[in-house]
Design an enzyme around this catalytic site. Sequence first.
Site, PDB file in Angstrom:
ATOM      1  N   HIS A  37      41.402  46.110  62.349  1.00  0.00           N
ATOM      2  CA  HIS A  37      40.493  46.928  61.532  1.00  0.00           C
ATOM      3  C   HIS A  37      39.029  46.779  61.945  1.00  0.00           C
ATOM      4  O   HIS A  37      38.211  47.634  61.650  1.00  0.00           O
ATOM      5  CB  HIS A  37      40.698  46.677  60.034  1.00  0.00           C
ATOM      6  N   LYS A  66      35.328  30.209  57.163  1.00  0.00           N
ATOM      7  CA  LYS A  66      35.335  30.541  55.736  1.00  0.00           C
ATOM      8  C   LYS A  66      34.417  29.557  55.028  1.00  0.00           C
ATOM      9  O   LYS A  66      34.093  28.505  55.561  1.00  0.00           O
ATOM     10  CB  LYS A  66      36.760  30.444  55.198  1.00  0.00           C
ATOM     11  N   LYS A  70      48.152  43.223  61.977  1.00  0.00           N
ATOM     12  CA  LYS A  70      48.106  41.855  62.448  1.00  0.00           C
ATOM     13  C   LYS A  70      48.684  40.954  61.373  1.00  0.00           C
ATOM     14  O   LYS A  70      48.701  41.357  60.212  1.00  0.00           O
ATOM     15  CB  LYS A  70      46.677  41.466  62.780  1.00  0.00           C
ATOM     16  N   ASP A  82      43.542  33.663  63.199  1.00  0.00           N
ATOM     17  CA  ASP A  82      43.257  34.685  62.193  1.00  0.00           C
ATOM     18  C   ASP A  82      42.096  35.602  62.601  1.00  0.00           C
ATOM     19  O   ASP A  82      42.118  36.793  62.327  1.00  0.00           O
ATOM     20  CB  ASP A  82      42.926  33.991  60.858  1.00  0.00           C
ATOM     21  N   HIS A 128      40.060  40.078  66.117  1.00  0.00           N
ATOM     22  CA  HIS A 128      38.778  40.743  65.830  1.00  0.00           C
ATOM     23  C   HIS A 128      37.668  40.317  66.796  1.00  0.00           C
ATOM     24  O   HIS A 128      36.980  41.154  67.373  1.00  0.00           O
ATOM     25  CB  HIS A 128      38.310  40.421  64.413  1.00  0.00           C
ATOM     26  N   GLU A 175      32.191  34.111  56.755  1.00  0.00           N
ATOM     27  CA  GLU A 175      32.704  34.590  55.471  1.00  0.00           C
ATOM     28  C   GLU A 175      32.295  33.612  54.390  1.00  0.00           C
ATOM     29  O   GLU A 175      32.283  32.402  54.605  1.00  0.00           O
ATOM     30  CB  GLU A 175      34.220  34.694  55.515  1.00  0.00           C
ATOM     31  N   LYS A 229      35.388  49.709  62.198  1.00  0.00           N
ATOM     32  CA  LYS A 229      34.113  49.600  61.489  1.00  0.00           C
ATOM     33  C   LYS A 229      33.064  50.465  62.192  1.00  0.00           C
ATOM     34  O   LYS A 229      32.975  50.466  63.422  1.00  0.00           O
ATOM     35  CB  LYS A 229      33.646  48.135  61.449  1.00  0.00           C
TER      36      LYS A 229
HETATM   37  C1  BG6 Z   1      41.385  39.606  58.216  1.00  0.00           C
HETATM   38  C2  BG6 Z   1      41.623  38.135  58.113  1.00  0.00           C
HETATM   39  O1  BG6 Z   1      42.004  40.138  59.342  1.00  0.00           O
HETATM   40  O2  BG6 Z   1      39.998  39.848  58.274  1.00  0.00           O
HETATM   41  C3  BG6 Z   1      40.935  37.556  56.904  1.00  0.00           C
HETATM   42  O3  BG6 Z   1      43.008  37.877  58.025  1.00  0.00           O
HETATM   43  C4  BG6 Z   1      39.471  37.926  56.908  1.00  0.00           C
HETATM   44  O4  BG6 Z   1      41.092  36.145  56.837  1.00  0.00           O
HETATM   45  C5  BG6 Z   1      39.286  39.419  57.141  1.00  0.00           C
HETATM   46  O5  BG6 Z   1      38.916  37.549  55.682  1.00  0.00           O
HETATM   47  C6  BG6 Z   1      37.830  39.775  57.349  1.00  0.00           C
HETATM   48  O6  BG6 Z   1      37.682  41.165  57.344  1.00  0.00           O
HETATM   49  P1  BG6 Z   1      36.322  41.845  56.883  1.00  0.00           P
HETATM   50  O7  BG6 Z   1      36.523  43.294  57.171  1.00  0.00           O
HETATM   51  O8  BG6 Z   1      36.170  41.533  55.431  1.00  0.00           O
HETATM   52  O9  BG6 Z   1      35.249  41.210  57.708  1.00  0.00           O
END
Ligand code: BG6
Length: 496
Positions: free
Chosen positions: A184, A346, A154, A241, A246, A222, A188
């Site tokens: 991703h 964030k 992505k 994003d 996700h 986050e 998980k």
């Molecule tokens: C990414 C985003 O795809 O996923 C980031 O671009 C984000 O901005 C991240 O921080 C979060 O992934 P994880 O696995 O840390 O929750």
Amino acid sequence: RPQPCTLVIFGGGGDLSRRKLLPALYNQALDGELPANFAVLGFAFEEMNDESYREFARDGVEKYSRQPLDSEFWPDFEVKLHFQQGSFTDPKAYEQLKKRLDEIEAKFGIPGNRIYYLAIPPALIETCVQQLNQAGLVMPMDGVSPFSRIIVEKPIGRDLASARRINASLCENFDEQQIYRIDHYLGKETVQNILVMRFGNAIFEPLWNSRYIDHVQITVAEEDGVGTRAGYYDKAGALRDMVQNHILQLLTLIAMEPPWSMDANVIRDSRQDVLHCLRPIDRNNVEQSVVRAQYGAGFWRGEEVPGYRREERVDNASTTETFVALKVFIDNWRWSGVPFYIRTGKRMPKRASEIAIQFKSVPPIMFNADRNHPLEPNVLALSIQPNEGLSMRIATKLPGAKVRIYPVMMDFRYGSTFGERSPEAYERLLLDVMAGDATLFMRRDSVESSWIWIQDILDAWADNRSRWLPEYEAGTWGPLEADRLIETDGRKWRLL
Ligand code: BG6
């Protein structure tokens, strides 16, 4: 089983390789999961050679690996790593790549199977896939030739039009079955467990609908700010994003109908159906359904931190959202009238991702007379990270002569039950590509359906550009407007 192959990482000298891909491969090698005949070829413009690439990988493993670096094992792993410097737009670089691949394959006894991992900005995807094809690096899917597969990171585009363009170019040069669009979150452990929890237990599915469920909350919070990624993030924002990919994928796993087999396409069809049923959010309802905001200055782990517009490489008049909250409906029989509240941002107080299913309250007939202890509804909370697990809130009687009711938690934690740390998402996903299993990857139609839905929101926002963007203090749970979004419905965000 993962097949012998060479993994070519486009952008192999970047952050994703150092933090995620190379440590993931290392861990799988250490666990004996990688095929014996396996090699990596990093391909990028950075000035590196095999030796410095191995150093680069070692540094990544030392800092980011799930398991500590084992110095006795390291030499066995490191010999498999190679680097080829070159420009993605230069046909000669692809000729060299081909030569290099032939050499590596001969040395490691690899039968010509190749996986190309595009860890590059989306603007370069079209060039790379065309060049690969023109250089004769894409084998047909004829059942005889060795396999050629491509993994695409992505973001796939920044809007519907660019996503369609990228997909068209991917599909011109590769067969859909050779394409693995990575998200991703689907790798998980806790996310994969959603299917097992829903369909491997008899007790949830009968209740999993609008008759018994009041609403669903999905939070992906986050703690970090934008960090060093402003160049990308300031043009993207939280909706593109996190939500487009996700979070919509999490939502499809919670809302999908039971698939009739474990086949990749059957499962992906079920997920896709949910995307079709998302009620559009456009200029008519965007105000009631979406809140966006940006973090201002505040405190983070006790330290003062700057607001988003003061971050390095962020435009100081930026109106990019770093937080978004949405109220979403899925217009099908199962979910009719059940709101899904989503929030992500964030610089929140902590890193916490959770999906909470809140059931309806019992009728106020027997117990609600006790005003001091009003009955709390059942909640099933799936904690995606960091404290991975699953808990269920249940009403129980407080011991004693009176009937007093108290909510208790039935709690399952991965850590205490299974001990060791679960593999990282990228470990699982890379092995799946080597084995040719696309279940946890995004199909073309699902990427485009997500963008169709997101595009309406983006268009509605573009209509009223000048609208004030609320600010939230860094280290808080977002703006008051986000509280209002849910509180006008008589509900509350969960305390995490
Ligand atoms: C990414 C985003 O795809 O996923 C980031 O671009 C984000 O901005 C991240 O921080 C979060 O992934 P994880 O696995 O840390 O929750």
